[in-house]
Structure formats: structure tokens, C-alpha cells
Design a protein around this motif. Structure first.
Motif, PDB file in Angstrom:
ATOM      1  N   PRO A 166       3.043 -27.640   0.921  1.00  0.00           N
ATOM      2  CA  PRO A 166       2.395 -28.694   0.965  1.00  0.00           C
ATOM      3  C   PRO A 166       3.154 -29.625   2.311  1.00  0.00           C
ATOM      4  O   PRO A 166       2.176 -30.347   2.871  1.00  0.00           O
ATOM      5  CB  PRO A 166       3.016 -29.606  -0.014  1.00  0.00           C
ATOM      6  CG  PRO A 166       3.268 -28.438  -1.119  1.00  0.00           C
ATOM      7  CD  PRO A 166       3.804 -27.344  -0.237  1.00  0.00           C
ATOM      8  N   ASP A 167       3.998 -29.374   2.884  1.00  0.00           N
ATOM      9  CA  ASP A 167       4.284 -29.947   4.102  1.00  0.00           C
ATOM     10  C   ASP A 167       4.156 -29.184   5.415  1.00  0.00           C
ATOM     11  O   ASP A 167       4.696 -29.517   6.440  1.00  0.00           O
ATOM     12  CB  ASP A 167       5.863 -30.610   4.093  1.00  0.00           C
ATOM     13  CG  ASP A 167       6.977 -29.267   3.815  1.00  0.00           C
ATOM     14  OD1 ASP A 167       6.497 -28.186   3.512  1.00  0.00           O
ATOM     15  OD2 ASP A 167       8.023 -29.358   3.982  1.00  0.00           O
ATOM     16  N   LEU A 168       3.512 -28.308   5.476  1.00  0.00           N
ATOM     17  CA  LEU A 168       2.922 -27.736   6.818  1.00  0.00           C
ATOM     18  C   LEU A 168       2.057 -28.405   7.489  1.00  0.00           C
ATOM     19  O   LEU A 168       0.736 -28.763   6.930  1.00  0.00           O
ATOM     20  CB  LEU A 168       2.412 -26.102   6.316  1.00  0.00           C
ATOM     21  CG  LEU A 168       1.808 -25.274   7.553  1.00  0.00           C
ATOM     22  CD1 LEU A 168       3.170 -25.048   8.515  1.00  0.00           C
ATOM     23  CD2 LEU A 168       1.283 -23.965   6.933  1.00  0.00           C
ATOM     24  N   ARG A 169       2.455 -28.835   8.609  1.00  0.00           N
ATOM     25  CA  ARG A 169       1.877 -29.592   9.791  1.00  0.00           C
ATOM     26  C   ARG A 169       0.741 -29.168  10.555  1.00  0.00           C
ATOM     27  O   ARG A 169       1.044 -27.743  11.015  1.00  0.00           O
ATOM     28  CB  ARG A 169       2.827 -30.567  10.579  1.00  0.00           C
ATOM     29  CG  ARG A 169       3.655 -31.216   9.625  1.00  0.00           C
ATOM     30  CD  ARG A 169       3.013 -32.713   9.030  1.00  0.00           C
ATOM     31  NE  ARG A 169       4.157 -33.194   8.384  1.00  0.00           N
ATOM     32  CZ  ARG A 169       3.929 -33.657   7.345  1.00  0.00           C
ATOM     33  NH1 ARG A 169       2.614 -34.000   6.908  1.00  0.00           N
ATOM     34  NH2 ARG A 169       4.818 -34.712   6.695  1.00  0.00           N
ATOM     35  N   VAL A 170      -0.151 -29.840  10.864  1.00  0.00           N
ATOM     36  CA  VAL A 170      -1.325 -29.212  11.868  1.00  0.00           C
ATOM     37  C   VAL A 170      -1.144 -30.155  12.967  1.00  0.00           C
ATOM     38  O   VAL A 170      -0.725 -31.436  13.043  1.00  0.00           O
ATOM     39  CB  VAL A 170      -2.721 -29.589  11.122  1.00  0.00           C
ATOM     40  CG1 VAL A 170      -3.807 -29.211  12.282  1.00  0.00           C
ATOM     41  CG2 VAL A 170      -3.071 -28.595  10.017  1.00  0.00           C
ATOM     42  N   LEU A 171      -1.408 -29.583  14.183  1.00  0.00           N
ATOM     43  CA  LEU A 171      -1.081 -30.423  15.426  1.00  0.00           C
ATOM     44  C   LEU A 171      -2.447 -30.367  16.102  1.00  0.00           C
ATOM     45  O   LEU A 171      -3.185 -29.720  15.762  1.00  0.00           O
ATOM     46  CB  LEU A 171       0.016 -29.570  16.130  1.00  0.00           C
ATOM     47  CG  LEU A 171       1.160 -29.659  15.796  1.00  0.00           C
ATOM     48  CD1 LEU A 171       2.167 -28.818  16.867  1.00  0.00           C
ATOM     49  CD2 LEU A 171       1.975 -30.890  15.426  1.00  0.00           C
ATOM     50  N   PRO A 172      -2.738 -31.452  16.999  1.00  0.00           N
ATOM     51  CA  PRO A 172      -4.148 -31.476  17.409  1.00  0.00           C
ATOM     52  C   PRO A 172      -4.217 -30.282  18.441  1.00  0.00           C
ATOM     53  O   PRO A 172      -3.610 -29.449  19.070  1.00  0.00           O
ATOM     54  CB  PRO A 172      -3.713 -32.566  18.516  1.00  0.00           C
ATOM     55  CG  PRO A 172      -2.911 -33.584  17.753  1.00  0.00           C
ATOM     56  CD  PRO A 172      -1.995 -32.464  17.085  1.00  0.00           C
ATOM     57  N   GLY A 173      -5.619 -29.659  18.346  1.00  0.00           N
ATOM     58  CA  GLY A 173      -6.090 -28.625  19.022  1.00  0.00           C
ATOM     59  C   GLY A 173      -5.729 -27.445  18.281  1.00  0.00           C
ATOM     60  O   GLY A 173      -6.025 -26.222  18.753  1.00  0.00           O
ATOM     61  N   ASP A 174      -4.977 -27.196  17.339  1.00  0.00           N
ATOM     62  CA  ASP A 174      -4.689 -25.905  16.356  1.00  0.00           C
ATOM     63  C   ASP A 174      -5.987 -25.320  15.969  1.00  0.00           C
ATOM     64  O   ASP A 174      -6.878 -25.950  15.524  1.00  0.00           O
ATOM     65  CB  ASP A 174      -3.747 -26.352  15.295  1.00  0.00           C
ATOM     66  CG  ASP A 174      -2.332 -26.654  15.467  1.00  0.00           C
ATOM     67  OD1 ASP A 174      -2.055 -26.370  16.583  1.00  0.00           O
ATOM     68  OD2 ASP A 174      -1.528 -26.916  14.795  1.00  0.00           O
ATOM     69  N   THR A 175      -5.883 -24.001  15.920  1.00  0.00           N
ATOM     70  CA  THR A 175      -6.830 -23.237  15.152  1.00  0.00           C
ATOM     71  C   THR A 175      -6.134 -22.696  13.944  1.00  0.00           C
ATOM     72  O   THR A 175      -5.317 -21.712  14.222  1.00  0.00           O
ATOM     73  CB  THR A 175      -7.629 -22.039  15.997  1.00  0.00           C
ATOM     74  OG1 THR A 175      -7.912 -22.685  17.163  1.00  0.00           O
ATOM     75  CG2 THR A 175      -8.721 -21.243  15.294  1.00  0.00           C
ATOM     76  N   ILE A 176      -6.785 -23.069  12.700  1.00  0.00           N
ATOM     77  CA  ILE A 176      -6.041 -22.515  11.447  1.00  0.00           C
ATOM     78  C   ILE A 176      -7.217 -21.187  10.885  1.00  0.00           C
ATOM     79  O   ILE A 176      -8.047 -21.617  10.956  1.00  0.00           O
ATOM     80  CB  ILE A 176      -5.881 -23.543  10.591  1.00  0.00           C
ATOM     81  CG1 ILE A 176      -5.203 -24.937  10.903  1.00  0.00           C
ATOM     82  CG2 ILE A 176      -5.441 -23.035   9.058  1.00  0.00           C
ATOM     83  CD1 ILE A 176      -5.569 -26.001  10.363  1.00  0.00           C
ATOM     84  N   ARG A 177      -6.496 -20.174  10.655  1.00  0.00           N
ATOM     85  CA  ARG A 177      -7.337 -19.196   9.965  1.00  0.00           C
ATOM     86  C   ARG A 177      -6.685 -18.992   8.841  1.00  0.00           C
ATOM     87  O   ARG A 177      -5.638 -18.398   8.747  1.00  0.00           O
ATOM     88  CB  ARG A 177      -7.197 -17.812  10.768  1.00  0.00           C
ATOM     89  CG  ARG A 177      -8.014 -16.613  10.440  1.00  0.00           C
ATOM     90  CD  ARG A 177      -8.115 -15.748  11.228  1.00  0.00           C
ATOM     91  NE  ARG A 177      -6.973 -14.936  11.651  1.00  0.00           N
ATOM     92  CZ  ARG A 177      -6.276 -13.831  10.983  1.00  0.00           C
ATOM     93  NH1 ARG A 177      -6.869 -13.418   9.908  1.00  0.00           N
ATOM     94  NH2 ARG A 177      -5.212 -13.403  11.543  1.00  0.00           N
ATOM     95  N   VAL A 178      -7.505 -19.090   7.699  1.00  0.00           N
ATOM     96  CA  VAL A 178      -6.960 -18.833   6.187  1.00  0.00           C
ATOM     97  C   VAL A 178      -7.613 -17.418   5.945  1.00  0.00           C
ATOM     98  O   VAL A 178      -8.878 -16.985   6.269  1.00  0.00           O
ATOM     99  CB  VAL A 178      -7.918 -19.637   5.236  1.00  0.00           C
ATOM    100  CG1 VAL A 178      -7.737 -19.350   3.944  1.00  0.00           C
ATOM    101  CG2 VAL A 178      -7.668 -21.103   5.582  1.00  0.00           C
ATOM    102  N   ALA A 179      -6.495 -16.370   5.809  1.00  0.00           N
ATOM    103  CA  ALA A 179      -6.672 -14.891   5.792  1.00  0.00           C
ATOM    104  C   ALA A 179      -7.361 -14.806   4.210  1.00  0.00           C
ATOM    105  O   ALA A 179      -7.505 -15.527   3.353  1.00  0.00           O
ATOM    106  CB  ALA A 179      -5.267 -14.338   5.567  1.00  0.00           C
ATOM    107  N   GLU A 180      -7.913 -13.619   4.384  1.00  0.00           N
ATOM    108  CA  GLU A 180      -8.703 -13.069   3.283  1.00  0.00           C
ATOM    109  C   GLU A 180      -7.566 -12.114   2.101  1.00  0.00           C
ATOM    110  O   GLU A 180      -6.779 -11.458   2.800  1.00  0.00           O
ATOM    111  CB  GLU A 180      -9.893 -12.228   3.602  1.00  0.00           C
ATOM    112  CG  GLU A 180     -10.250 -11.398   2.479  1.00  0.00           C
ATOM    113  CD  GLU A 180     -11.623 -10.487   2.787  1.00  0.00           C
ATOM    114  OE1 GLU A 180     -12.309 -10.160   1.973  1.00  0.00           O
ATOM    115  OE2 GLU A 180     -11.614 -10.198   4.116  1.00  0.00           O
TER     116      GLU A 180
END
Length: 183
Positions: A166-180
Motif C-alpha cells: 500500500p505504500d509503494l510510491r509512484v514518481l512523475p514520469g514512471d512507467t508501471i507495468r502490472v505483470a500477468e
């Protein structure tokens, strides 16, 4: 201690998991160390000089088009560093003792791909977590892996794997990939 988990890449491919670090810091403040990049919008204020002040977007080449001095490279500089450089340039030829402030009014967007219902580009908001980003993309698909995600930081060519908490942060410009996940 390094943790390894199986991924869907190759038969025995293992990718290290980043279980700690700045992304997990509760209440993380990015303002002080934030480096400007393409897509950010800043408000430049020159005290008592409204014609030299305004909102400006960082161009694709990483520069700001500033009044009187023209283009100034701001890529990978903090807003405070940009304010200081603009003050110096204005003070050399145009104004006596200029006072400049630079603040980010709109951060560059983040991207989310993979096993989410609506992948794409979304505006960044301060304090954004990966779970919030997934919710913004209308949640995971039924095949989305809920234990970890891959994140590629702005300006980097490789992605790292992070434990999805729950506390994993996103930073501006990040690309997040949700794996299968594989059943």
C-alpha cells in the motif's frame, strides 16, 4: 538479502525484487529533490516584474523559453537550481538584484501498462501510490499479478521489480507495468 521470484520471461528467468528503498518511504517528499523533465509545467515568478513571470511548460528538449534570455536547459535540475540560474542571467544584463522563484504546477504524467483494464497515460498527483495508479486505470484484469509490479523510472532504460504494498510510491514520469500471473 536479495529476494528472487519467478517471472514469465524464459523458463528459469529470475528478476531481483526491490523490497526496500525510497519508494516505500511513508510520507515521501519529492519536492526538494525533484528534477525537472519534459512535460513538467512550472510557474516562474520574478518579483516586481509581472511581464517576466508566468507558467511555462518544459519543452521536449528539456528547456524553458524564458523572457529576455530565451531557451534555458532545465533538464535534471531542481526548481531551486533553475531559479538561481535565471536570477544570475537576469542580474548580469537586465535587472538589479532580481528575485526569482520557480515551482512545479503540473508534474509530467505517469504511464501504466500491462494487466490493467485501461492502460495509458495519467496525470501525476503528489503522494500517488501504485495501488492508486492501478485504481486510476480502472483496476487490474483478472490475470493481473497482485504480488509485485515493474517500474521504469523516467529517463532510465531498465525497469525494476517492486513488492506491491500500500505504500509503494509512484514518481512523475514512471512507467508501471502490472505483470500477468500464471494460474
Amino acid at each position: 538479502m536479495t529476494l528472487f521470484f519467478q517471472t514469465g520471461v524464459g523458463l528459469n528467468a529470475k528478476v531481483p525484487l526491490a523490497p526496500t528503498g525510497e519508494r516505500y518511504a511513508e510520507g515521501q517528499k519529492i519536492v526538494e529533490s525533484y528534477k525537472l523533465g519534459s512535460g513538467d509545467k512550472v510557474k516562474v515568478t520574478v518579483f516586481n516584474e509581472p511581464q517576466l513571470s508566468g507558467e511555462i511548460q518544459v519543452g521536449a528538449d528539456g528547456s524553458l523559453a524564458l523572457p529576455l534570455i530565451g531557451n534555458m536547459s532545465v533538464l535534471d535540475k531542481t526548481p531551486a537550481e533553475v531559479a538561481e540560474a535565471y536570477e544570475q542571467k537576469l542580474g548580469q544584463e537586465y535587472l538589479r538584484n532580481p528575485r526569482v522563484s520557480v515551482e512545479v504546477t503540473q508534474y509530467r504524467p505517469f504511464f501504466i501498462v500491462g494487466q490493467v483494464r485501461n492502460p495509458g497515460q495519467y496525470p501525476y498527483l503528489g503522494g500517488l501510490t501504485v495501488w492508486n495508479a492501478i485504481a486510476t486505470a480502472q483496476g487490474m484484469t483478472p490475470r493481473g499479478r497482485e504480488s509485485y509490479v515493474f517500474i521504469r523510472r523516467y529517463g532510465e532504460s531498465t525497469e525494476e521489480r517492486y513488492l506491491l504494498t500500500p505504500d509503494l510510491r509512484v514518481l512523475p514520469g514512471d512507467t508501471i507495468r502490472v505483470a500477468e500471473r500464471f494460474f
